[in-house]
Write a protein that holds these residues in place. Structure first.
Motif, PDB file in Angstrom:
ATOM      1  N   VAL A 172     -19.177 -30.788  28.271  1.00 11.58           N
ATOM      2  CA  VAL A 172     -19.587 -30.481  26.721  1.00 11.58           C
ATOM      3  C   VAL A 172     -18.371 -30.667  25.712  1.00 11.58           C
ATOM      4  O   VAL A 172     -17.249 -30.645  26.205  1.00 11.58           O
ATOM      5  CB  VAL A 172     -20.189 -29.189  26.731  1.00 11.58           C
ATOM      6  CG1 VAL A 172     -21.344 -28.908  27.719  1.00 11.58           C
ATOM      7  CG2 VAL A 172     -19.247 -27.873  27.181  1.00 11.58           C
ATOM      8  N   GLU A 186     -21.303 -25.436  20.462  1.00 12.08           N
ATOM      9  CA  GLU A 186     -21.243 -26.174  21.640  1.00 12.08           C
ATOM     10  C   GLU A 186     -22.307 -27.207  21.438  1.00 12.08           C
ATOM     11  O   GLU A 186     -23.412 -27.345  21.049  1.00 12.08           O
ATOM     12  CB  GLU A 186     -21.950 -25.401  23.055  1.00 12.08           C
ATOM     13  CG  GLU A 186     -21.815 -26.072  24.314  1.00 12.08           C
ATOM     14  CD  GLU A 186     -21.946 -25.358  25.360  1.00 12.08           C
ATOM     15  OE1 GLU A 186     -21.405 -23.845  25.277  1.00 12.08           O
ATOM     16  OE2 GLU A 186     -22.526 -25.661  26.480  1.00 12.08           O
ATOM     17  N   ALA A 231     -24.047 -27.946  17.469  1.00 15.76           N
ATOM     18  CA  ALA A 231     -22.805 -27.251  17.808  1.00 15.76           C
ATOM     19  C   ALA A 231     -22.511 -26.657  16.254  1.00 15.76           C
ATOM     20  O   ALA A 231     -21.699 -25.654  16.097  1.00 15.76           O
ATOM     21  CB  ALA A 231     -21.801 -28.154  18.326  1.00 15.76           C
ATOM     22  N   GLU A 279     -25.175 -26.252  30.165  1.00  9.19           N
ATOM     23  CA  GLU A 279     -24.556 -25.452  29.083  1.00  9.19           C
ATOM     24  C   GLU A 279     -23.711 -24.327  29.712  1.00  9.19           C
ATOM     25  O   GLU A 279     -23.715 -23.900  30.852  1.00  9.19           O
ATOM     26  CB  GLU A 279     -25.514 -24.959  28.060  1.00  9.19           C
ATOM     27  CG  GLU A 279     -26.643 -25.668  27.579  1.00  9.19           C
ATOM     28  CD  GLU A 279     -27.580 -25.026  26.739  1.00  9.19           C
ATOM     29  OE1 GLU A 279     -28.563 -25.760  26.374  1.00  9.19           O
ATOM     30  OE2 GLU A 279     -27.776 -23.990  26.818  1.00  9.19           O
ATOM     31  N   THR A 280     -22.685 -23.930  28.875  1.00  7.97           N
ATOM     32  CA  THR A 280     -22.022 -22.803  29.205  1.00  7.97           C
ATOM     33  C   THR A 280     -22.728 -21.684  28.489  1.00  7.97           C
ATOM     34  O   THR A 280     -23.718 -21.836  27.748  1.00  7.97           O
ATOM     35  CB  THR A 280     -20.366 -22.932  28.577  1.00  7.97           C
ATOM     36  OG1 THR A 280     -20.713 -22.479  26.928  1.00  7.97           O
ATOM     37  CG2 THR A 280     -19.979 -24.089  28.640  1.00  7.97           C
ATOM     38  N   ILE A 314     -16.804 -28.499  22.822  1.00  8.53           N
ATOM     39  CA  ILE A 314     -16.746 -26.946  22.126  1.00  8.53           C
ATOM     40  C   ILE A 314     -16.256 -27.186  20.781  1.00  8.53           C
ATOM     41  O   ILE A 314     -15.103 -27.608  20.560  1.00  8.53           O
ATOM     42  CB  ILE A 314     -16.203 -26.003  23.053  1.00  8.53           C
ATOM     43  CG1 ILE A 314     -16.494 -25.906  24.354  1.00  8.53           C
ATOM     44  CG2 ILE A 314     -16.088 -24.565  22.395  1.00  8.53           C
ATOM     45  CD1 ILE A 314     -18.099 -25.500  24.341  1.00  8.53           C
ATOM     46  N   SER A 364     -24.136 -29.776  24.144  1.00  8.33           N
ATOM     47  CA  SER A 364     -24.067 -29.941  25.416  1.00  8.33           C
ATOM     48  C   SER A 364     -25.069 -31.273  25.658  1.00  8.33           C
ATOM     49  O   SER A 364     -26.474 -31.033  25.858  1.00  8.33           O
ATOM     50  CB  SER A 364     -24.691 -28.596  26.079  1.00  8.33           C
ATOM     51  OG  SER A 364     -24.123 -27.686  25.597  1.00  8.33           O
ATOM     52  N   TRP A 403     -17.870 -20.335  16.601  1.00  2.00           N
ATOM     53  CA  TRP A 403     -17.926 -21.361  17.854  1.00  2.00           C
ATOM     54  C   TRP A 403     -19.374 -21.829  17.893  1.00  2.00           C
ATOM     55  O   TRP A 403     -20.354 -21.439  17.721  1.00  2.00           O
ATOM     56  CB  TRP A 403     -17.590 -20.389  19.132  1.00  2.00           C
ATOM     57  CG  TRP A 403     -16.225 -19.893  19.309  1.00  2.00           C
ATOM     58  CD1 TRP A 403     -15.949 -18.854  18.904  1.00  2.00           C
ATOM     59  CD2 TRP A 403     -15.293 -20.664  19.395  1.00  2.00           C
ATOM     60  NE1 TRP A 403     -14.508 -18.381  19.096  1.00  2.00           N
ATOM     61  CE2 TRP A 403     -14.296 -19.496  19.714  1.00  2.00           C
ATOM     62  CE3 TRP A 403     -14.965 -21.852  20.041  1.00  2.00           C
ATOM     63  CZ2 TRP A 403     -12.702 -20.075  20.027  1.00  2.00           C
ATOM     64  CZ3 TRP A 403     -13.635 -22.191  20.408  1.00  2.00           C
ATOM     65  CH2 TRP A 403     -12.348 -21.212  20.416  1.00  2.00           C
TER      66      TRP A 403
END
Length: 374
Positions: free
Chosen positions: A34, A50, A104, A300-301, A36, A52, A48
């Motif tokens: 991913v 993301e 993101a 994903e995280t 970030i 993905s 933040w």
């Protein structure tokens, strides 16, 4: 207007290995790759986001990194982060596609806005309808004995929803796994099926009818994303509800989907819709047409999972629950300072302003595949 300006935009490319390979009708995946996004204001607030992607589905991490760093960055530095719609409108004009990069960006902007206002992301986009939702785990290990061990452990954790990834092996393997799980756990297990486009159109109805014997809650994306006429036919002739994932990306796709009765359910995903608010537009179109929705995810995280949890918390009606299991049960490690909140088989919506989660810089360094771009 706020008194805050975006001062720094930094993109981190990371790759986190998985605990086990997951196989799908459209390919195998063995990790989380991913981009970030880190946005910092001149007042010291960090947001933040993301991106993905999955190359066979939406796009690539490399492409989304370039979209953020090369194309969107010049339009964001020095700008007010609270003007979210203005920035998202700009992103659509500057870069075609790349919904994950746009997701993101929106994620980070909403995170900052929430910290400024003291509101959570779900409150910013409409309000919190629920504090938690049931979590589905995808059964996708080619080694089914290993999957059974994982399922047993998750059963002890309170997980009751299991989605079989089908179509990557032969039909007998899919039938065997469904039968075994139903025999072990009975009707207490909520079984779902996801082909990830893995069925040939000519044979799809026969295969799905065989699997109906195990009473699945739904069958997801049995045929290729562009075979929409076939998907509509399957929806018409199969009793089990059919879910569209790859065939419905965004509000325009949702409008086409309800007009042509493609499916009974749409999978909501921030990454394919281009953000939380666009995904809520998909949900609104579906709701108006009597189509259900489900909270899906990419690889994903916990950061993207947090955004997904806020999305699904804001959906007015939610019967089919969500996924968001990657950070807990799939990734070798996560990047958050605190574990993504999963307890008793349920995903809990992070509390606090913005996304309600923080990224650990040390974990970004540990799993970096290149130097951050800023």
């Amino acid at each position: 207007m706020s008194n805050h300006k975006i001062e720094t935009l930094r993109v981190h490319r990371i790759s986190i290995p998985a605990k086990a390979v997951h196989s799908h009708g459209s390919g195998d995946v063995a990790g989380i790759n991913v981009a970030i996004l880190e946005l910092v204001t001149d007042t010291g607030i960090t947001g933040w986001g993301e991106a993905s992607p999955w190359p066979v589905f939406t796009g690539t991490a490399e492409g989304n990194t370039a979209a953020l760093h090369v194309h969107l960055r010049p339009h964001l530095i020095g700008q007010d982060p609270v003007q979210v719609e203005r920035h998202m409108n700009m992103a659509d004009k500057v870069v075609v596609g790349h919904p994950e990069a746009k997701a993101a960006l929106e994620m980070a902007l909403l995170d900052i806005t929430g910290q400024i206002t003291g509101l959570s992301v779900c409150e910013l986009v409409g309000g919190k309808m629920r504090d938690s939702m049931g979590m589905s785990f995808s059964i996708a290990n080619p080694d089914f004995d290993a999957d059974l061990d994982d399922i047993a452990a998750m059963w002890e954790d309170g997980v009751r929803i299991f989605k079989f990834k089908t179509g990557f092996s032969d039909h007998k393997f899919d039938l065997m796994r469904c039968e075994k799980l139903r025999n072990i756990y009975g009707d207490e297990a909520d079984i779902r099926i996801d082909y990830n486009q893995g069925l040939p159109a000519y044979d799809a109805v026969r295969c799905i009818r065989d699997l109906e014997a195990f009473r699945p809650t739904f069958v997801e994306q049995p045929v290729k994303m562009h075979e929409r006429e076939v998907l509509a036919h399957i929806t018409h002739v199969i009793d089990t509800p059919i879910m569209a994932d790859e065939s419905v990306f965004d509000p325009k796709g949702a409008l086409f989907g309800v007009q042509n009765k493609l499916a009974d359910i749409f999978s909501l995903k921030i990454m394919k819709s281009g953000g939380i608010r666009r995904a809520l537009e998909v949900a609104a179109i579906a709701r108006a047409a009597g189509v259900e929705v489900y909270g899906g995810c990419m690889f994903e995280t916990g950061l993207a999972h947090a955004a997904g949890a806020h999305l699904m918390a804001a959906v007015p009606d939610l019967i089919l629950q969500c996924e968001f299991y990657m950070a807990t049960y799939y990734a070798a490690e996560d990047i958050l300072t605190e574990p993504f909140p999963v307890k008793n088989g349920r995903v809990h919506v992070p509390t606090g302003p913005g996304l309600g989660v923080k990224v650990d810089p040390d974990m970004l360094k540990k799993y970096a595949v290149s130097e951050p771009l800023s």
